[in-house]
Design a protein around this motif. Sequence first.
Motif, PDB file in Angstrom:
ATOM      1  N   GLY A  99       0.829  -1.190   0.000  1.00  0.00           N
ATOM      2  CA  GLY A  99       0.000   0.000   0.000  1.00  0.00           C
ATOM      3  C   GLY A  99       0.864   1.240   0.000  1.00  0.00           C
ATOM      4  N   ASP A 100       0.243   2.401  -0.176  1.00  0.00           N
ATOM      5  CA  ASP A 100       1.019   3.644  -0.238  1.00  0.00           C
ATOM      6  C   ASP A 100       1.756   3.932   1.059  1.00  0.00           C
ATOM      7  N   GLY A 101       1.239   3.445   2.188  1.00  0.00           N
ATOM      8  CA  GLY A 101       1.917   3.646   3.457  1.00  0.00           C
ATOM      9  C   GLY A 101       3.278   2.979   3.528  1.00  0.00           C
ATOM     10  N   SER A 102       3.511   1.976   2.673  1.00  0.00           N
ATOM     11  CA  SER A 102       4.796   1.269   2.696  1.00  0.00           C
ATOM     12  C   SER A 102       5.948   2.172   2.258  1.00  0.00           C
ATOM     13  N   LEU A 103       5.638   3.217   1.497  1.00  0.00           N
ATOM     14  CA  LEU A 103       6.706   4.117   1.059  1.00  0.00           C
ATOM     15  C   LEU A 103       7.068   5.132   2.141  1.00  0.00           C
ATOM     16  N   ASP A 104       6.522   4.957   3.334  1.00  0.00           N
ATOM     17  CA  ASP A 104       6.976   5.719   4.491  1.00  0.00           C
ATOM     18  C   ASP A 104       7.974   4.906   5.303  1.00  0.00           C
ATOM     19  N   GLU A 105       8.302   3.699   4.832  1.00  0.00           N
ATOM     20  CA  GLU A 105       9.209   2.796   5.537  1.00  0.00           C
ATOM     21  C   GLU A 105      10.555   2.732   4.827  1.00  0.00           C
ATOM     22  N   ILE A 118       5.611   7.736  -7.535  1.00  0.00           N
ATOM     23  CA  ILE A 118       6.573   7.313  -8.557  1.00  0.00           C
ATOM     24  C   ILE A 118       7.798   8.220  -8.578  1.00  0.00           C
ATOM     25  N   ASP A 119       7.644   9.490  -8.210  1.00  0.00           N
ATOM     26  CA  ASP A 119       8.797  10.374  -8.170  1.00  0.00           C
ATOM     27  C   ASP A 119       9.760  10.008  -7.042  1.00  0.00           C
ATOM     28  N   ARG A 120       9.280   9.300  -6.037  1.00  0.00           N
ATOM     29  CA  ARG A 120      10.151   8.853  -4.957  1.00  0.00           C
ATOM     30  C   ARG A 120      11.023   7.679  -5.390  1.00  0.00           C
ATOM     31  N   VAL A 121      10.576   6.944  -6.384  1.00  0.00           N
ATOM     32  CA  VAL A 121      11.259   5.728  -6.823  1.00  0.00           C
ATOM     33  C   VAL A 121      12.240   5.998  -7.962  1.00  0.00           C
ATOM     34  N   LYS A 122      11.920   6.937  -8.831  1.00  0.00           N
ATOM     35  CA  LYS A 122      12.724   7.184 -10.030  1.00  0.00           C
ATOM     36  C   LYS A 122      14.201   7.487  -9.757  1.00  0.00           C
ATOM     37  N   PRO A 123      14.559   8.146  -8.649  1.00  0.00           N
ATOM     38  CA  PRO A 123      15.989   8.405  -8.413  1.00  0.00           C
ATOM     39  C   PRO A 123      16.859   7.152  -8.321  1.00  0.00           C
ATOM     40  N   GLY A 158      16.806   4.876 -10.445  1.00  0.00           N
ATOM     41  CA  GLY A 158      17.040   4.414 -11.805  1.00  0.00           C
ATOM     42  C   GLY A 158      16.054   3.345 -12.230  1.00  0.00           C
ATOM     43  N   MET A 159      14.928   3.260 -11.546  1.00  0.00           N
ATOM     44  CA  MET A 159      13.905   2.278 -11.862  1.00  0.00           C
ATOM     45  C   MET A 159      12.756   2.954 -12.609  1.00  0.00           C
ATOM     46  N   ARG A 160      12.286   2.297 -13.646  1.00  0.00           N
ATOM     47  CA  ARG A 160      11.143   2.839 -14.372  1.00  0.00           C
ATOM     48  C   ARG A 160       9.892   2.733 -13.517  1.00  0.00           C
ATOM     49  N   ALA A 161       9.122   3.807 -13.447  1.00  0.00           N
ATOM     50  CA  ALA A 161       7.949   3.865 -12.601  1.00  0.00           C
ATOM     51  C   ALA A 161       6.812   4.539 -13.355  1.00  0.00           C
ATOM     52  N   GLU A 162       5.610   3.987 -13.207  1.00  0.00           N
ATOM     53  CA  GLU A 162       4.434   4.526 -13.893  1.00  0.00           C
ATOM     54  C   GLU A 162       3.235   4.514 -12.957  1.00  0.00           C
ATOM     55  N   ARG A 163       2.256   5.339 -13.280  1.00  0.00           N
ATOM     56  CA  ARG A 163       1.018   5.411 -12.507  1.00  0.00           C
ATOM     57  C   ARG A 163      -0.142   4.977 -13.393  1.00  0.00           C
ATOM     58  N   ASP A 202       7.652  -6.818 -21.000  1.00  0.00           N
ATOM     59  CA  ASP A 202       8.963  -6.188 -21.035  1.00  0.00           C
ATOM     60  C   ASP A 202       9.893  -6.804 -19.990  1.00  0.00           C
ATOM     61  N   MET A 203       9.367  -7.067 -18.795  1.00  0.00           N
ATOM     62  CA  MET A 203      10.180  -7.665 -17.741  1.00  0.00           C
ATOM     63  C   MET A 203      10.629  -9.070 -18.107  1.00  0.00           C
ATOM     64  N   ARG A 204       9.754  -9.847 -18.719  1.00  0.00           N
ATOM     65  CA  ARG A 204      10.117 -11.213 -19.103  1.00  0.00           C
ATOM     66  C   ARG A 204      11.190 -11.218 -20.183  1.00  0.00           C
ATOM     67  N   SER A 205      11.337 -10.120 -20.865  1.00  0.00           N
ATOM     68  CA  SER A 205      12.376  -9.997 -21.901  1.00  0.00           C
ATOM     69  C   SER A 205      13.668  -9.401 -21.344  1.00  0.00           C
ATOM     70  N   GLY A 206      13.742  -9.301 -20.025  1.00  0.00           N
ATOM     71  CA  GLY A 206      14.959  -8.794 -19.398  1.00  0.00           C
ATOM     72  C   GLY A 206      14.957  -7.300 -19.181  1.00  0.00           C
ATOM     73  N   GLY A 207      13.780  -6.697 -19.127  1.00  0.00           N
ATOM     74  CA  GLY A 207      13.680  -5.248 -19.002  1.00  0.00           C
ATOM     75  C   GLY A 207      13.972  -4.678 -17.628  1.00  0.00           C
ATOM     76  N   GLY A 208      14.237  -5.538 -16.643  1.00  0.00           N
ATOM     77  CA  GLY A 208      14.572  -5.041 -15.313  1.00  0.00           C
ATOM     78  C   GLY A 208      13.357  -4.764 -14.460  1.00  0.00           C
ATOM     79  N   PRO A 209      13.583  -4.308 -13.244  1.00  0.00           N
ATOM     80  CA  PRO A 209      12.477  -4.100 -12.296  1.00  0.00           C
ATOM     81  C   PRO A 209      11.611  -2.910 -12.665  1.00  0.00           C
ATOM     82  N   ARG A 210      10.377  -2.949 -12.208  1.00  0.00           N
ATOM     83  CA  ARG A 210       9.443  -1.850 -12.467  1.00  0.00           C
ATOM     84  C   ARG A 210       8.652  -1.550 -11.202  1.00  0.00           C
ATOM     85  N   PHE A 211       8.216  -0.296 -11.102  1.00  0.00           N
ATOM     86  CA  PHE A 211       7.365   0.142  -9.995  1.00  0.00           C
ATOM     87  C   PHE A 211       6.096   0.719 -10.594  1.00  0.00           C
TER      88      PHE A 211
END
Length: 201
Positions: free
Chosen positions: A106-112, A154-159, A161-166, A185-194
């Motif tokens: 949940g969104d509260g997890s980004l306070d941890e 998503i702006d908290r995660v982008k620094p 270097g992870m792709r993040a979308e809403r 994209d991830m199954r093709s090796g695209g890396g982690p996503r948020f």
Amino acid sequence: MHFCVGQEGAPTALAPLLRPDDSIVSHYRSHGYYLAKGAPLTEMIAEFHGKATGSNNGCAGSMELAHEEARIYSGAIVGGPIAIAMGIAFALKYRGAPGIVIAVVGDGSLDEGVSYEALNLAALHSVPLLTICENNLYAAHTPAPLRTMSRSLIDRVKPFGMRAERFDGMDIVQLHGQLGAVIEDMRSGGGPRFIEIETYR
């Protein structure tokens, strides 16, 4: 056609995209994700009632629901799913094993703090971790403006270097397509996503 759903929209949209070798580590509102992974409904209900036939032999109840064969795990520690899922995703990459790992929070997890440590490691090692953050505008009973000055998750995660979308979690058809593109994209090796999913309880 617009299908409007609440917080169960994400697992419903996600279910057809999952494979047996994918894992989900969820927060304690995990019932939809449990079913999305194909775990038995009868075992889930038995678990709720503390029965030995439950998915965790009646010992976990609703908030710690898990099913080993279906690769679905959940817990009540805020932010914990990201750290645990990061470990599973790192193991998959290290072993060269197939599958992706989905952390649901949940969104509260980004306070941890643990959430940021895990997301940083996921980006650094480019592991197959998809973090789905259900933003229902509250952490327990506290609205977001009383918890943080940042209005964008998503702006908290982008620094890192992870792709993040809403995405809009209230349109299940659109969400299915969007998650499908991310997972492909991830199954093709695209890396982690948020992914931040805007929804309601």
